[in-house]
Design an enzyme around this catalytic site. Sequence first.
Site, PDB file in Angstrom:
ATOM      1  N   ASP A 141       0.830  -1.198   0.000  1.00  0.00           N
ATOM      2  CA  ASP A 141       0.000   0.000   0.000  1.00  0.00           C
ATOM      3  C   ASP A 141       0.867   1.251   0.000  1.00  0.00           C
ATOM      4  O   ASP A 141       1.942   1.264   0.604  1.00  0.00           O
ATOM      5  CB  ASP A 141      -0.904  -0.008   1.241  1.00  0.00           C
ATOM      6  CG  ASP A 141      -2.062   0.952   1.130  1.00  0.00           C
ATOM      7  OD1 ASP A 141      -2.327   1.459   0.021  1.00  0.00           O
ATOM      8  OD2 ASP A 141      -2.703   1.224   2.156  1.00  0.00           O
ATOM      9  N   GLY A 149       0.175   5.303  -4.553  1.00  0.00           N
ATOM     10  CA  GLY A 149      -0.446   6.551  -4.948  1.00  0.00           C
ATOM     11  C   GLY A 149       0.030   7.731  -4.122  1.00  0.00           C
ATOM     12  O   GLY A 149       0.318   8.820  -4.641  1.00  0.00           O
ATOM     13  N   SER A 179      -7.048  -5.947  -6.316  1.00  0.00           N
ATOM     14  CA  SER A 179      -8.222  -6.535  -5.668  1.00  0.00           C
ATOM     15  C   SER A 179      -9.441  -6.462  -6.581  1.00  0.00           C
ATOM     16  O   SER A 179      -9.450  -5.728  -7.582  1.00  0.00           O
ATOM     17  CB  SER A 179      -8.520  -5.808  -4.350  1.00  0.00           C
ATOM     18  OG  SER A 179      -9.112  -4.549  -4.610  1.00  0.00           O
ATOM     19  N   ASN A 183     -10.515  -2.964  -6.936  1.00  0.00           N
ATOM     20  CA  ASN A 183      -9.664  -1.997  -7.641  1.00  0.00           C
ATOM     21  C   ASN A 183     -10.172  -1.639  -9.035  1.00  0.00           C
ATOM     22  O   ASN A 183      -9.705  -0.656  -9.630  1.00  0.00           O
ATOM     23  CB  ASN A 183      -8.228  -2.524  -7.744  1.00  0.00           C
ATOM     24  CG  ASN A 183      -7.465  -2.468  -6.441  1.00  0.00           C
ATOM     25  OD1 ASN A 183      -6.499  -3.206  -6.239  1.00  0.00           O
ATOM     26  ND2 ASN A 183      -7.882  -1.606  -5.518  1.00  0.00           N
ATOM     27  N   ARG A 229       1.567  -4.944   6.250  1.00  0.00           N
ATOM     28  CA  ARG A 229       0.905  -3.902   5.468  1.00  0.00           C
ATOM     29  C   ARG A 229       1.713  -2.617   5.567  1.00  0.00           C
ATOM     30  O   ARG A 229       2.070  -2.173   6.655  1.00  0.00           O
ATOM     31  CB  ARG A 229      -0.524  -3.647   5.938  1.00  0.00           C
ATOM     32  CG  ARG A 229      -1.193  -2.549   5.103  1.00  0.00           C
ATOM     33  CD  ARG A 229      -2.688  -2.561   5.151  1.00  0.00           C
ATOM     34  NE  ARG A 229      -3.199  -1.660   4.127  1.00  0.00           N
ATOM     35  CZ  ARG A 229      -4.408  -1.729   3.592  1.00  0.00           C
ATOM     36  NH1 ARG A 229      -5.237  -2.683   3.973  1.00  0.00           N
ATOM     37  NH2 ARG A 229      -4.796  -0.882   2.672  1.00  0.00           N
ATOM     38  N   SER A 268      -8.587  -5.141   3.976  1.00  0.00           N
ATOM     39  CA  SER A 268      -8.980  -4.853   2.595  1.00  0.00           C
ATOM     40  C   SER A 268      -9.364  -6.109   1.815  1.00  0.00           C
ATOM     41  O   SER A 268      -8.930  -6.308   0.680  1.00  0.00           O
ATOM     42  CB  SER A 268      -7.860  -4.086   1.868  1.00  0.00           C
ATOM     43  OG  SER A 268      -7.616  -2.850   2.490  1.00  0.00           O
TER      44      SER A 268
END
Length: 260
Positions: free
Chosen positions: A35, A38, A80, A83, A207, A215
């Site tokens: 993660d 972005g 996922s 997503n 994570r 998630s």
Amino acid sequence: MNKTLDYIFPNPPKGLDPAALDPRAIPEHVAVIMDGNGRWAKKRALNRLKGHKAGIEAVRETIRCASDLGVRYLTIYSFSTENWKRPQEEVVGLMDLFAKTMLAEVNGLHEENVRVRTIGDLSALPAETREAFEEAWLKTRDNTRMTLVVAVNYGSRQEILHAAEACVRRALATAAEGGDPTAPLTEAEFAQGLYTADIPDPEVVIRTSGEMRLSNYLLWQVAYSEFVATDVLWPDFDRYELLRCLLEFQSRDRRFGAVK
């Protein structure tokens, strides 16, 4: 473990001692939620796809280090079922990136004796992306050093429904053969319908980026996994961050519901 700790961690930052890692307690299966791509890109005024591309080196580093340490299964959450809701440009770019990366990396993974497999519904992927994953599986399926499990178009609720449907089909087949379709179902029998039927449950889930949620990832399999969260964004995750996570894992007292 295949190589010495000094070789795997040649330049540890101050205060981090690789010798503190117990080679006898390396987890067999490490699962990672990658993660922060972005946010990494946003901090640098880049588009999100640049962040995903930057994360590829972190994937390479993690695979190499995990394999050297003797991890037998490394599962990475790549895409996922949720997503697909992301902007179309990002989804198309990710699918292209998956295909190109897999084709570029498969020979190196094969040379390292790493087996590549996927979990999730590949049928919904673009043909080029699906074929790249299938080619990687075919080329590496007999490798034995480590299994890299790529969760792509994966959702744990979807997987559990898939397993439940398999149980129903077995019950109907049993009834058709004159057996008792209402016989009690065991956890082991149910798990045979999961995508991970032949893979041990992960001992630890890592994570990145400081988030504290699953998630929709491996909900059945992580019932007794240890969770380790790091604030590091995925493109900045390296072997020393992995070392920190494994040291945290080894510090836990795993009781599995019992009292010690």
